[in-house]
Design an enzyme around this catalytic site. Structure first.
Site, mmCIF file in Angstrom:
data_model
loop_
_atom_site.group_PDB
_atom_site.id
_atom_site.type_symbol
_atom_site.label_atom_id
_atom_site.label_comp_id
_atom_site.label_asym_id
_atom_site.label_seq_id
_atom_site.Cartn_x
_atom_site.Cartn_y
_atom_site.Cartn_z
ATOM 1 N N PRO A 48 47.268 -3.829 115.956
ATOM 2 C CA PRO A 48 47.878 -2.724 116.703
ATOM 3 C C PRO A 48 47.282 -1.395 116.284
ATOM 4 O O PRO A 48 46.579 -1.304 115.275
ATOM 5 C CB PRO A 48 49.362 -2.820 116.328
ATOM 6 C CG PRO A 48 49.363 -3.503 115.003
ATOM 7 C CD PRO A 48 48.210 -4.451 115.019
ATOM 8 N N CYS A 49 47.576 -0.363 117.037
ATOM 9 C CA CYS A 49 46.951 0.935 116.789
ATOM 10 C C CYS A 49 47.274 1.440 115.387
ATOM 11 O O CYS A 49 48.303 1.100 114.798
ATOM 12 C CB CYS A 49 47.365 1.950 117.845
ATOM 13 S SG CYS A 49 48.967 2.724 117.560
ATOM 14 N N LEU A 50 46.386 2.264 114.858
ATOM 15 C CA LEU A 50 46.510 2.734 113.479
ATOM 16 C C LEU A 50 47.763 3.575 113.252
ATOM 17 O O LEU A 50 48.224 3.697 112.112
ATOM 18 C CB LEU A 50 45.264 3.539 113.092
ATOM 19 C CG LEU A 50 43.957 2.748 112.995
ATOM 20 C CD1 LEU A 50 42.800 3.693 112.694
ATOM 21 C CD2 LEU A 50 44.046 1.662 111.927
ATOM 22 N N SER A 83 50.604 2.783 113.796
ATOM 23 C CA SER A 83 51.673 1.894 113.342
ATOM 24 C C SER A 83 51.691 1.721 111.827
ATOM 25 O O SER A 83 52.541 1.010 111.295
ATOM 26 C CB SER A 83 51.530 0.520 114.018
ATOM 27 O OG SER A 83 50.349 -0.132 113.588
#
Length: 274
Positions: free
Chosen positions: A173-175, A177
């Site tokens: 998932p995107c950073l 997060s």
């Protein structure tokens, strides 16, 4: 059972006739892109959003996978970092990110005549805390995997059956997060946590997270890899390299990596913060 779901999935795309895929390069959206392309050919367009929360290495992999599949693939830049509702990192941060993405995809779809925008949300995702799903639904985005009840495990199984070499690819998932809710997200913080994870990947660890809490980096590895990490990695060198990235303290989470760990404060079972 899986074959029945796959048949139903193909039927959805055949009925669509033309589709734009929100393609992150993750295993879910890649499977959607693959099957859409198999059914619709050049009437399918995959679009990847480029932002500071996406590792350059992940973007490279997304492009390589698109080339492998043969699908038309384009990049767009999203500007969620200009939205304080996103950078202040509230519990529904993902809502603002997906709103930015799908507003741009909707405009492209309308300009080019694509009647449908589809994403890679699977059936398991519907059980998680995913405010981004609401943003997508509000903009009419369809989630074919979820519609036919395909789970994450089945995504991997179908990908394997189709000969996709990345069928075991870890979730990424995107950073954003990696930060506890309420901690401001900046370009510099995204960069350092991204480089820290790449550092650990180069040491041979794949399923991992580097959680960033203020100036502290907390390393999460699979529980069975923790003892190996402690005895095989040059800890002083690692600490020095992490400090060179901008962290002050470096810790190892003895519980190990667990999806959705930062959502514990919400009192819900979710994995928006994977």
């Amino acid at each position: 059972m899986i074959q029945d779901k796959l048949t139903s999935l193909k039927k959805i795309f055949q009925e669509m006739g033309q589709a734009l895929v929100a393609y992150s390069g993750g295993i879910d959206s890649t499977l959607v892109a693959k099957i859409a392309y198999d059914c619709l050919g050049d009437r399918t367009l995959a679009i990847t959003a480029v932002s500071p929360s996406l590792l350059p290495e992940e973007l490279d992999e997304a492009q390589q996978q698109a080339e492998f599949m043969g699908i038309n693939h384009e990049l767009i830049e999203t500007e969620e970092m200009n939205n304080p509702n996103y950078t202040s990192n509230p519990v529904n941060r993902c809502y603002f990110c997906k709103s930015e993405l799908h507003d741009k995809l909707k405009q492209i779809a309308q300009e080019r005549g694509y009647p449908y925008i589809i994403d890679g949300v699977n059936a398991d995702d519907l059980q998680d805390y995913r405010p981004g799903i609401q943003a997508a639904k509000e903009r009419g985005v369809r989630s074919p995997l979820a519609e036919v009840g395909i789970t994450k495990m089945e995504v991997r199984e179908i990908s394997k059956q189709l000969g996709l070499p990345w069928w075991e690819k870890p979730s990424q998932p995107c950073l954003s997060s990696r930060f506890p809710y309420g901690e401001e997200i900046t370009y510099e913080k995204l960069h350092r946590v991204g480089r820290a994870e790449i550092y650990l990947r180069k040491l041979g660890y794949s399923n991992l997270r580097v959680r960033s809490d203020g100036n502290t980096a907390r390393i999460e590895l699979l529980p069975e890899q923790i003892s190996h990490f402690v005895v095989s990695v040059n800890i002083p060198d690692l600490v020095k390299d992490f400090q060179n990235l901008g962290f002050t303290y470096v810790t190892l989470d003895l519980e190990g990596y667990r999806s959705g760990k930062l959502n514990q404060i919400l009192g819900v079972q979710g994995s928006e913060l994977k």
